[in-house]
Motif scaffolding. Structure first.
Motif, PDB file in Angstrom:
ATOM      1  N   ARG A 206      33.545   6.947   3.414  1.00 30.35           N
ATOM      2  CA  ARG A 206      33.362   5.610   2.865  1.00 30.35           C
ATOM      3  C   ARG A 206      34.287   4.604   3.522  1.00 30.35           C
ATOM      4  O   ARG A 206      35.468   4.885   3.776  1.00 30.35           O
ATOM      5  CB  ARG A 206      33.594   5.627   1.352  1.00 30.35           C
ATOM      6  N   HIS A 207      33.759   3.399   3.777  1.00 36.48           N
ATOM      7  CA  HIS A 207      34.597   2.338   4.340  1.00 36.48           C
ATOM      8  C   HIS A 207      35.455   1.671   3.275  1.00 36.48           C
ATOM      9  O   HIS A 207      36.409   0.965   3.594  1.00 36.48           O
ATOM     10  CB  HIS A 207      33.725   1.283   5.029  1.00 36.48           C
ATOM     11  N   ASP A 208      35.112   1.891   1.997  1.00 28.70           N
ATOM     12  CA  ASP A 208      35.876   1.291   0.903  1.00 28.70           C
ATOM     13  C   ASP A 208      36.765   2.323   0.213  1.00 28.70           C
ATOM     14  O   ASP A 208      36.957   2.295  -1.004  1.00 28.70           O
ATOM     15  CB  ASP A 208      34.942   0.635  -0.116  1.00 28.70           C
ATOM     16  N   ARG A 209      37.330   3.231   0.997  1.00 33.20           N
ATOM     17  CA  ARG A 209      38.178   4.289   0.436  1.00 33.20           C
ATOM     18  C   ARG A 209      39.307   3.750  -0.433  1.00 33.20           C
ATOM     19  O   ARG A 209      39.591   4.319  -1.493  1.00 33.20           O
ATOM     20  CB  ARG A 209      38.758   5.165   1.550  1.00 33.20           C
ATOM     21  N   PRO A 210      40.011   2.670  -0.024  1.00 38.82           N
ATOM     22  CA  PRO A 210      41.088   2.191  -0.900  1.00 38.82           C
ATOM     23  C   PRO A 210      40.602   1.847  -2.305  1.00 38.82           C
ATOM     24  O   PRO A 210      41.264   2.184  -3.302  1.00 38.82           O
ATOM     25  CB  PRO A 210      41.618   0.957  -0.166  1.00 38.82           C
ATOM     26  N   ALA A 211      39.453   1.187  -2.401  1.00 43.04           N
ATOM     27  CA  ALA A 211      38.936   0.826  -3.721  1.00 43.04           C
ATOM     28  C   ALA A 211      38.543   2.055  -4.518  1.00 43.04           C
ATOM     29  O   ALA A 211      38.744   2.115  -5.739  1.00 43.04           O
ATOM     30  CB  ALA A 211      37.743  -0.117  -3.576  1.00 43.04           C
ATOM     31  N   VAL A 212      37.977   3.072  -3.847  1.00 40.98           N
ATOM     32  CA  VAL A 212      37.600   4.305  -4.538  1.00 40.98           C
ATOM     33  C   VAL A 212      38.848   5.015  -5.055  1.00 40.98           C
ATOM     34  O   VAL A 212      38.888   5.486  -6.198  1.00 40.98           O
ATOM     35  CB  VAL A 212      36.785   5.222  -3.613  1.00 40.98           C
TER      36      VAL A 212
END
Length: 349
Positions: A206-212
């Motif tokens: 995922r490109h949104d790993r920090p948010a996950v």
């Protein structure tokens, strides 16, 4: 609009959890903010200016339609990662906003500067901005100082992604049967993400790993009351936050310290150890409530810029203000480096 009526400005907050925007007349918002739920991607030249503009323009059109007003005369964009990843934004976004919206005054700021301005206005002190990531910024009103904000792979220690990652690590330790694990966090992780052996395949692409990762921070907070492993994760986060604040806070006088960002909704399990650490490291400073959030700070910067300049320390990586000459000369955009004083709404001691 009369000559005395404040102009309409646009404020933008671009962070790890998405994009928010609001129109304001002066510093008074015109309705509720609108948002786009995915973060702006980062490419080889840093934050993708084209994608930010693509996401922003529909929001601006919606805001203008809802408010029934003309377009903004100034824009302030607070962007997560701007201090280290802002090359493309500085190079492309001001001229693009001028072309698309007709604005001639644009301020690009690190999200921490927007957070600082929203929280403290024009006062010396320090602000810890903690959401998906974490950065501390301070100023004596002569120059900016920053600590951390290096992203979830290299830093953001104590931020939401950091807490979430630490909580998931403790869950995986329990899953493996290693020491230092937490059965409570394992149960929460499985409820949120499914079987643990599928977590890497779910997370890594995922490109949104920090948010996950940050989405698991509230689970750590919920477990902390009864789970010593979760409680220690939050105590460690508090130590990182206080250390960052002490690094940037002015050493002289009686500076103020404020906390801003969604992470502090975790409440007492995080705030109690953080307040104790701040009292130990910054006995000369006073912890005060934040007056507003980063979007409110972007509103203040945009409103002040519409009147001349934000009156805060100019720094290409922290607060970059540009203004097109009047009348435009071949589309040139010149840095606004000498700013008139900026007076926020509330300057009471």
């Amino acid at each position: 609009m009369t000559g005395r009526e404040p102009p309409v400005v646009l404020a933008v907050d671009s962070g790890g959890s998405g994009l928010r925007a609001v129109l304001a007349r002066g510093t008074e918002p015109l309705g509720e903010p609108v948002s786009s739920g995915e973060p702006v991607r980062t490419g080889a030249r840093g934050i993708d200016a084209g994608q930010l503009l693509e996401r922003l323009l529909p929001l601006v059109r919606q805001l203008i339609d809802d408010a029934g007003c003309g377009g903004p005369v100034a824009v302030a964009v607070g962007a997560a990662g701007f201090a280290t990843l802002g090359e493309q934004l500085r190079a492309e976004l001001p001229s693009a906003l001028t072309r698309e919206l007709g604005v001639r005054r644009v301020a690009l700021a690190a999200d921490a500067v927007a957070a600082y301005t929203g929280a403290l206005g024009l006062r010396p002190g320090a602000v810890v901005a903690a959401g998906t990531g974490l950065i501390a910024v301070g100023t004596d009103l002569e120059r900016w100082r920053r600590a951390d904000g290096w992203g979830h792979l290299l830093g953001d220690c104590g931020g939401g992604a950091w807490i979430g990652r630490a909580g998931l690590e403790a869950a995986l330790r329990a899953y493996d049967g290693r020491s230092g694990g937490s059965a409570r966090l394992l149960q929460r992780a499985e409820a949120l993400f499914g079987p643990m052996d599928g977590l890497p395949g779910l997370l890594y692409p995922r490109h949104d790993r920090p948010a996950v990762l940050a989405s698991f921070a509230p689970e750590v907070g919920a477990c902390a009351v009864h789970d010593p492993v979760a409680a220690e994760i939050l105590r460690a986060a508090a130590r990182h936050m206080a250390d960052a604040a002490a690094t940037v806070c002015p050493a002289a006088g009686q500076p103020r310290v404020a906390l801003t960002g969604g992470l502090f909704k975790l409440g007492a399990p995080l705030l109690v150890p953080l307040e104790a650490e701040l009292a130990k490291l910054l006995p000369h400073a006073r912890l005060v409530p934040a007056e507003g959030d980063p979007l409110a700070g972007a509103v203040r910067i945009a409103a002040a810029l519409a009147g001349g300049g934000p009156g805060l320390p100019y720094d290409e990586r922290m607060l970059y203000a540009v203004a097109e000459k009047q009348p435009p000369q071949k589309g040139a955009i010149d840095p606004v480096r000498q700013d008139p004083p900026f007076t926020p709404k509330n300057t009471s001691p």
